[in-house]
Motif scaffolding. Structure first.
Motif, PDB file in Angstrom:
ATOM      1  N   ASN A 161      54.332  48.371  35.842  1.00 50.85           N
ATOM      2  CA  ASN A 161      55.592  47.689  35.850  1.00 50.85           C
ATOM      3  C   ASN A 161      55.400  46.097  36.088  1.00 50.85           C
ATOM      4  O   ASN A 161      56.545  45.590  36.374  1.00 50.85           O
ATOM      5  CB  ASN A 161      56.776  48.207  36.484  1.00 50.85           C
ATOM      6  N   LEU A 162      54.401  45.634  36.316  1.00 49.68           N
ATOM      7  CA  LEU A 162      53.951  44.363  36.568  1.00 49.68           C
ATOM      8  C   LEU A 162      53.807  43.367  35.586  1.00 49.68           C
ATOM      9  O   LEU A 162      53.222  44.037  34.613  1.00 49.68           O
ATOM     10  CB  LEU A 162      53.054  44.025  37.772  1.00 49.68           C
ATOM     11  N   GLU A 163      54.333  42.381  35.236  1.00 43.86           N
ATOM     12  CA  GLU A 163      53.875  41.508  34.160  1.00 43.86           C
ATOM     13  C   GLU A 163      52.388  41.177  34.129  1.00 43.86           C
ATOM     14  O   GLU A 163      52.004  40.520  35.168  1.00 43.86           O
ATOM     15  CB  GLU A 163      54.964  40.287  34.175  1.00 43.86           C
ATOM     16  N   PRO A 164      51.743  41.461  33.044  1.00 41.74           N
ATOM     17  CA  PRO A 164      50.397  40.985  32.833  1.00 41.74           C
ATOM     18  C   PRO A 164      50.487  39.228  32.855  1.00 41.74           C
ATOM     19  O   PRO A 164      51.467  38.697  32.482  1.00 41.74           O
ATOM     20  CB  PRO A 164      50.019  41.487  31.809  1.00 41.74           C
ATOM     21  N   ILE A 165      49.251  38.654  33.297  1.00 39.71           N
ATOM     22  CA  ILE A 165      48.921  37.322  33.415  1.00 39.71           C
ATOM     23  C   ILE A 165      48.626  37.161  32.183  1.00 39.71           C
ATOM     24  O   ILE A 165      47.864  37.516  31.202  1.00 39.71           O
ATOM     25  CB  ILE A 165      48.119  37.000  34.592  1.00 39.71           C
ATOM     26  N   ALA A 166      49.073  35.636  31.554  1.00 44.32           N
ATOM     27  CA  ALA A 166      48.727  35.253  30.224  1.00 44.32           C
ATOM     28  C   ALA A 166      47.171  35.013  30.130  1.00 44.32           C
ATOM     29  O   ALA A 166      46.786  34.498  31.106  1.00 44.32           O
ATOM     30  CB  ALA A 166      49.389  34.059  29.853  1.00 44.32           C
ATOM     31  N   LEU A 167      46.825  35.362  28.961  1.00 43.46           N
ATOM     32  CA  LEU A 167      45.053  35.386  28.745  1.00 43.46           C
ATOM     33  C   LEU A 167      44.570  33.984  28.791  1.00 43.46           C
ATOM     34  O   LEU A 167      43.194  34.058  29.039  1.00 43.46           O
ATOM     35  CB  LEU A 167      45.053  35.990  27.600  1.00 43.46           C
ATOM     36  N   ASP A 168      45.382  33.079  28.603  1.00 39.76           N
ATOM     37  CA  ASP A 168      44.889  31.543  28.739  1.00 39.76           C
ATOM     38  C   ASP A 168      44.744  30.932  30.143  1.00 39.76           C
ATOM     39  O   ASP A 168      44.720  29.487  30.295  1.00 39.76           O
ATOM     40  CB  ASP A 168      45.573  30.798  28.009  1.00 39.76           C
ATOM     41  N   VAL A 169      45.165  31.627  31.055  1.00 42.95           N
ATOM     42  CA  VAL A 169      45.441  31.014  32.477  1.00 42.95           C
ATOM     43  C   VAL A 169      43.888  30.904  33.258  1.00 42.95           C
ATOM     44  O   VAL A 169      43.024  31.884  32.892  1.00 42.95           O
ATOM     45  CB  VAL A 169      46.073  32.039  33.394  1.00 42.95           C
ATOM     46  N   LEU A 170      43.735  29.837  33.573  1.00 42.97           N
ATOM     47  CA  LEU A 170      42.295  29.447  34.304  1.00 42.97           C
ATOM     48  C   LEU A 170      42.141  29.776  35.705  1.00 42.97           C
ATOM     49  O   LEU A 170      41.104  29.545  36.169  1.00 42.97           O
ATOM     50  CB  LEU A 170      41.909  28.042  33.819  1.00 42.97           C
ATOM     51  N   VAL A 171      43.273  29.822  36.291  1.00 50.92           N
ATOM     52  CA  VAL A 171      43.317  29.995  37.895  1.00 50.92           C
ATOM     53  C   VAL A 171      44.022  31.187  38.228  1.00 50.92           C
ATOM     54  O   VAL A 171      45.034  31.529  37.654  1.00 50.92           O
ATOM     55  CB  VAL A 171      44.127  28.890  38.498  1.00 50.92           C
ATOM     56  N   HIS A 172      43.276  32.278  38.756  1.00 50.22           N
ATOM     57  CA  HIS A 172      43.884  33.557  39.300  1.00 50.22           C
ATOM     58  C   HIS A 172      43.721  33.824  40.717  1.00 50.22           C
ATOM     59  O   HIS A 172      42.655  33.555  41.385  1.00 50.22           O
ATOM     60  CB  HIS A 172      43.095  34.807  38.671  1.00 50.22           C
ATOM     61  N   ASP A 173      45.042  33.736  41.221  1.00 56.06           N
ATOM     62  CA  ASP A 173      45.253  33.916  42.763  1.00 56.06           C
ATOM     63  C   ASP A 173      45.384  35.248  42.802  1.00 56.06           C
ATOM     64  O   ASP A 173      46.302  36.133  42.723  1.00 56.06           O
ATOM     65  CB  ASP A 173      46.453  33.143  43.181  1.00 56.06           C
ATOM     66  N   CYS A 174      44.043  36.175  43.479  1.00 55.32           N
ATOM     67  CA  CYS A 174      44.210  37.511  43.702  1.00 55.32           C
ATOM     68  C   CYS A 174      44.333  37.731  45.275  1.00 55.32           C
ATOM     69  O   CYS A 174      43.904  38.868  45.743  1.00 55.32           O
ATOM     70  CB  CYS A 174      42.908  38.096  43.294  1.00 55.32           C
ATOM     71  N   THR A 175      44.557  36.764  45.930  1.00 52.12           N
ATOM     72  CA  THR A 175      44.847  36.979  47.213  1.00 52.12           C
ATOM     73  C   THR A 175      45.776  38.110  47.784  1.00 52.12           C
ATOM     74  O   THR A 175      45.340  38.725  48.884  1.00 52.12           O
ATOM     75  CB  THR A 175      45.667  35.503  48.013  1.00 52.12           C
ATOM     76  N   ALA A 176      46.746  38.515  47.306  1.00 46.33           N
ATOM     77  CA  ALA A 176      47.646  39.652  47.425  1.00 46.33           C
ATOM     78  C   ALA A 176      46.719  40.841  47.168  1.00 46.33           C
ATOM     79  O   ALA A 176      46.927  41.862  47.959  1.00 46.33           O
ATOM     80  CB  ALA A 176      48.715  39.877  46.499  1.00 46.33           C
ATOM     81  N   LEU A 177      45.648  40.781  46.713  1.00 52.52           N
ATOM     82  CA  LEU A 177      44.780  41.994  46.353  1.00 52.52           C
ATOM     83  C   LEU A 177      43.577  42.281  47.462  1.00 52.52           C
ATOM     84  O   LEU A 177      43.158  43.183  47.614  1.00 52.52           O
ATOM     85  CB  LEU A 177      44.094  42.198  45.052  1.00 52.52           C
ATOM     86  N   ALA A 178      43.316  40.964  48.075  1.00 50.81           N
ATOM     87  CA  ALA A 178      42.085  40.786  49.044  1.00 50.81           C
ATOM     88  C   ALA A 178      42.154  41.918  49.945  1.00 50.81           C
ATOM     89  O   ALA A 178      41.202  42.487  50.504  1.00 50.81           O
ATOM     90  CB  ALA A 178      42.218  39.555  49.756  1.00 50.81           C
ATOM     91  N   PRO A 179      43.397  42.422  50.803  1.00 49.83           N
ATOM     92  CA  PRO A 179      43.134  43.540  51.708  1.00 49.83           C
ATOM     93  C   PRO A 179      42.394  44.967  51.249  1.00 49.83           C
ATOM     94  O   PRO A 179      42.159  45.441  52.045  1.00 49.83           O
ATOM     95  CB  PRO A 179      44.651  43.815  51.908  1.00 49.83           C
ATOM     96  N   PHE A 180      42.611  45.191  49.846  1.00 50.34           N
ATOM     97  CA  PHE A 180      42.007  46.381  49.496  1.00 50.34           C
ATOM     98  C   PHE A 180      40.915  46.168  48.598  1.00 50.34           C
ATOM     99  O   PHE A 180      40.550  47.379  47.935  1.00 50.34           O
ATOM    100  CB  PHE A 180      43.418  47.276  48.848  1.00 50.34           C
ATOM    101  N   LEU A 181      40.720  45.126  48.073  1.00 48.60           N
ATOM    102  CA  LEU A 181      39.530  45.108  46.981  1.00 48.60           C
ATOM    103  C   LEU A 181      38.265  45.337  47.724  1.00 48.60           C
ATOM    104  O   LEU A 181      37.838  45.042  48.823  1.00 48.60           O
ATOM    105  CB  LEU A 181      39.502  43.595  46.347  1.00 48.60           C
ATOM    106  N   VAL A 182      37.525  46.191  46.935  1.00 47.54           N
ATOM    107  CA  VAL A 182      36.157  46.546  47.564  1.00 47.54           C
ATOM    108  C   VAL A 182      35.057  45.887  46.384  1.00 47.54           C
ATOM    109  O   VAL A 182      35.171  45.929  45.286  1.00 47.54           O
ATOM    110  CB  VAL A 182      35.931  48.075  47.676  1.00 47.54           C
ATOM    111  N   ASP A 183      33.636  46.208  46.951  1.00 50.40           N
ATOM    112  CA  ASP A 183      32.630  45.994  46.199  1.00 50.40           C
ATOM    113  C   ASP A 183      31.558  47.105  46.402  1.00 50.40           C
ATOM    114  O   ASP A 183      30.757  47.176  47.345  1.00 50.40           O
ATOM    115  CB  ASP A 183      31.827  44.575  46.791  1.00 50.40           C
ATOM    116  N   LEU A 184      31.700  48.087  45.590  1.00 51.17           N
ATOM    117  CA  LEU A 184      31.199  49.168  45.897  1.00 51.17           C
ATOM    118  C   LEU A 184      29.592  48.967  45.498  1.00 51.17           C
ATOM    119  O   LEU A 184      29.292  48.390  44.549  1.00 51.17           O
ATOM    120  CB  LEU A 184      31.541  50.147  44.914  1.00 51.17           C
TER     121      LEU A 184
END
Length: 166
Positions: free
Chosen positions: A4-27
Motif C-alpha cells: 500500500n506504499l507508493e512505489p518510487i519513480a524509476l528515474d529517481v537517482l537519489v534513494h533515501d533508505c534511512t527509514a529501512l536502516a534499522p532492519f536492513l541486513v547483509d546475509l
C-alpha cells in the motif's frame, strides 16, 4: 504481499533508505537457502489473518506478539517493495552506463596503441614503442588469448579423434 506504499519513480537517482536502516541486513553467502518466500495467494492469507485476529486470534493460538511481528514484517516488506524497483533500475542504469564508458575507454586505449605504432613507424622512433609497451601489449591481449584458446581447442579435438593405444 499487499503493497500500500507508493512505489518510487524509476528515474529517481537519489534513494533515501534511512527509514529501512534499522532492519536492513547483509546475509552471508548461501544464507537465503531454505528461506520461504511469498507465493500466489498470500494477499488472501494476510487478509484472512487480519480479519479473524480480533475475534479468533487467541482461540487459534495466534498471540498478540506474533500478530504484531507479522504486521511489522508486512510493513517492512511493503517499505522495501516501494524502493526496490527504482533501486534495481538505478543499478541497471549504472551497470549499463559503466559498460558503455568502459567500452569507450577500451576503444580509445586500442586507438592510442594503433596511433603509437603508426607514429613510431612513420618517425622511425623505437623509443616511442618502448614508452607505450604496456598499452600496445594490452591491445593484443584479447587476440593472444583467442590464439591460445583456438590452439587448445584444436589440440583437444585432435586428441579426441586419435584412438588410444592399449
Amino acid at each position: 504481499m499487499p503493497n500500500n506504499l507508493e512505489p518510487i519513480a524509476l528515474d529517481v537517482l537519489v534513494h533515501d533508505c534511512t527509514a529501512l536502516a534499522p532492519f536492513l541486513v547483509d546475509l552471508p553467502e548461501g544464507a537465503r537457502r531454505g528461506m520461504r518466500s511469498e507465493q500466489e495467494g498470500f494477499f488472501d492469507v494476510v487478509s484472512e489473518i487480519h480479519t479473524n485476529q480480533a475475534a479468533l486470534g487467541d482461540k487459534a493460538g495466534i498471540t498478540k506478539a506474533d500478530f504484531d511481528a507479522f504486521q511489522e514484517s508486512n510493513t517492512r516488506v511493503a517499505m522495501i517493495d516501494a524502493h526496490l524497483p527504482a533501486i534495481k533500475k538505478l543499478v541497471e542504469r549504472m551497470e549499463e552506463t559503466r559498460a558503455l564508458e568502459d567500452d569507450k575507454r577500451q576503444r580509445l586505449a586500442h586507438a592510442f596503441a594503433d596511433s603509437v605504432d603508426r607514429r613510431a613507424r612513420t618517425m622511425g622512433d623505437k623509443n616511442l614503442l618502448a614508452k607505450y609497451e604496456r598499452t600496445r601489449k594490452y591491445r593484443s591481449a584479447i587476440a593472444l588469448k583467442a590464439v591460445k584458446t583456438r590452439a587448445k581447442n584444436a589440440a583437444q579435438a585432435e586428441a579426441a579423434e586419435t584412438p588410444s593405444q592399449p
